[in-house]
Design an enzyme around this catalytic site. Structure first.
Site, PDB file in Angstrom:
ATOM      1  N   GLY A  71      42.757  35.268  38.867  1.00 42.61           N
ATOM      2  CA  GLY A  71      44.066  34.544  39.699  1.00 42.61           C
ATOM      3  C   GLY A  71      43.083  34.687  41.116  1.00 42.61           C
ATOM      4  O   GLY A  71      42.076  34.985  41.221  1.00 42.61           O
ATOM      5  N   GLY A 119      43.640  36.658  34.725  1.00 42.19           N
ATOM      6  CA  GLY A 119      44.641  35.700  34.631  1.00 42.19           C
ATOM      7  C   GLY A 119      44.298  34.522  33.572  1.00 42.19           C
ATOM      8  O   GLY A 119      45.264  34.089  32.906  1.00 42.19           O
ATOM      9  N   GLU A 142      39.113  44.540  35.747  1.00 41.64           N
ATOM     10  CA  GLU A 142      40.022  44.943  36.894  1.00 41.64           C
ATOM     11  C   GLU A 142      39.755  46.377  37.244  1.00 41.64           C
ATOM     12  O   GLU A 142      40.113  46.596  38.312  1.00 41.64           O
ATOM     13  CB  GLU A 142      41.420  44.679  36.188  1.00 41.64           C
ATOM     14  CG  GLU A 142      41.790  43.462  36.268  1.00 41.64           C
ATOM     15  CD  GLU A 142      41.459  42.659  35.056  1.00 41.64           C
ATOM     16  OE1 GLU A 142      41.969  41.522  34.661  1.00 41.64           O
ATOM     17  OE2 GLU A 142      40.941  43.422  33.998  1.00 41.64           O
ATOM     18  N   ASP A 150      45.698  43.853  33.197  1.00 43.17           N
ATOM     19  CA  ASP A 150      47.088  43.674  33.204  1.00 43.17           C
ATOM     20  C   ASP A 150      47.209  41.998  32.422  1.00 43.17           C
ATOM     21  O   ASP A 150      46.397  41.897  31.500  1.00 43.17           O
ATOM     22  CB  ASP A 150      47.512  43.330  34.597  1.00 43.17           C
ATOM     23  CG  ASP A 150      47.093  42.205  35.305  1.00 43.17           C
ATOM     24  OD1 ASP A 150      45.996  41.766  35.217  1.00 43.17           O
ATOM     25  OD2 ASP A 150      47.849  41.688  36.192  1.00 43.17           O
TER      26      ASP A 150
END
Length: 411
Positions: A71, A119, A142, A150
């Protein structure tokens, strides 16, 4: 990237034959996804789902470097610094899209060629047909940003064999194509040289073609590889990571003393202590959770707490902004992460809980209201002109509606 590609915008969605093509089109940023791109993908899926002539969805990335590097982390960092709400809005819409992809009623094929991170994993690894290549470099790094895996990463990692997912989630180690298959993040290795031919074949499938038939089609281009280097390390990894506390993981690695154990310890020493403890608990909870939606709901609670944390801002600063690779974590060690620190990451959040739409009309209502909210609060995203930082040029009308998506294939 040539001028024609740049003019098409950050997300290209169009029909090619019977395939609905979704192309992430930011090759200079390794196709890093923005909030507007998530919305455009959702609109494209609306159109392709409703179009009886679309038999299959194909997700791909522009350029030679990869499908997607994640992202727009810089925009999230900027918003976090000023206590904005980009994280709350972006992650909500992204996670809802992740769940939609997993349940999409038509075959959805993701070309996971090159770099696939963050993402990008959420857009591809939940799909029905996941194609990797000899160039695939898949990772969920992450924890090195003061965050956790996530976009449904806790769901995926918790379903890898043994403790393979715990290892990848805590260390952020990169998977190659066969590793990704072994870890259940992918389904088939197709040599990158054969991707154009596979893509062409997918544009010619008959509407109504089943997922089983798509599997057979992909299989005609695939190698027989099903396990990479990580499979040979399974027994060791299981012994080190089969614990519910980070202190016990570290103790097991320390007691081993092998070169690999020491290298793994060094890798963990560079990660956010709080991020590792949160990640391990999320993975253990995910293992006992039946659905992706429940894992995403739990991830959303934790993500909002991360967004407000010093560790997230410090991790992004060290890795992305200043690039000194020398974060100062708070607290500095896993033994200093207390139960009281963890409680907010797992607490219910009332009206802000992640909710999944149960009809297309509700999806459209959500998307419209979110668009208005995003423009109204643009200054909180670090931009005064209503666009996200790093977003690039406006999208035009290519994927603004189902009609424009369908028409674009005829241009």
């Amino acid at each position: 990237m040539n001028d024609a590609a740049a003019a098409e915008g950050d997300l290209i969605a169009r029909k090619e034959g019977s395939a609905g093509i979704i192309r992430l089109n930011r090759p200079k940023a390794i196709n890093a996804v923005t909030l507007e791109m998530f919305h455009d993908i959702d609109r494209a899926l609306d159109a392709f789902e409703a179009d009886p002539d679309v038999a299959v969805i194909v997700l791909e990335g522009a350029g030679e470097r990869g499908l997607c590097a994640g992202g727009d982390i810089r925009a999230l960092w900027e918003s976090s610094k000023v206590k904005g709400d980009l994280g709350k809005i972006l992650w909500r819409d992204e996670y809802i899209l992740n769940a939609r992809i997993k349940k999409f009623p038509k075959p959805y094929v993701a070309f996971m060629d090159g770099i696939v991170m963050g993402g990008g994993v959420g857009l591809s690894a939940h799909s029905r047909h996941r194609v990797v290549t000899e160039r695939t470099k898949l990772a969920m790094p992450e924890v090195g940003l003061g965050f956790f895996p996530d976009v449904g990463g806790t769901y995926l990692l918790s379903r890898s064999p043994g403790e393979i997912g715990t290892y990848f989630g805590l260390t952020g180690t990169t998977m190659n194509g066969p590793d990704a298959i072994y870890a259940k993040f992918a389904d088939a290795v197709v040599p990158s040289a054969k991707l154009p031919a596979l893509r062409e074949a997918l544009t010619k499938v008959t509407p109504g073609t089943s997922s089983a038939e798509i599997d057979r089609l992909i299989g005609g281009f695939a190698t027989s590889e099903t396990a990479g280097p990580v499979a040979a390390m399974q027994a060791k990894i299981d012994g080190w990571f089969a614990h519910g506390r980070m202190e016990d993981v570290v103790a097991a690695l320390t007691a081993d003393g092998s070169d690999m154990a020491q290298a793994t310890l060094k890798t963990l020493s560079e990660k956010s202590p709080r991020g590792m403890v949160v990640t391990l608990k999320l993975l253990r909870l995910a293992r006992a959770t039946a659905t992706l939606e429940e894992c995403l709901k739990r991830e959303y609670r934790a993500a909002l707490e991360v967004f407000a944390s010093d560790d997230f801002r410090e991790g992004v600063r060290a890795a992305v902004i200043d690039k000194d690779r020398n974060p100062t974590w708070s607290p500095a060690g896993i033994e200093q992460v207390t139960p009281e620190m963890l409680t907010p990451y797992f607490a219910e959040i009332g009206a802000d809980e992640l909710k999944f739409p149960d009809s297309k009309s509700k999806r459209r209502k959500r998307r419209t209201s979110h668009g208005k909210r995003r423009i109204h609060r643009a200054r909180q995203y670090g931009r005064a002109d209503g666009r996200q930082s790093g977003q690039g040029r406006p999208q035009g009308d290519r994927v603004r509606s189902g009609r424009s998506v369908s028409r674009s294939g005829q241009e």
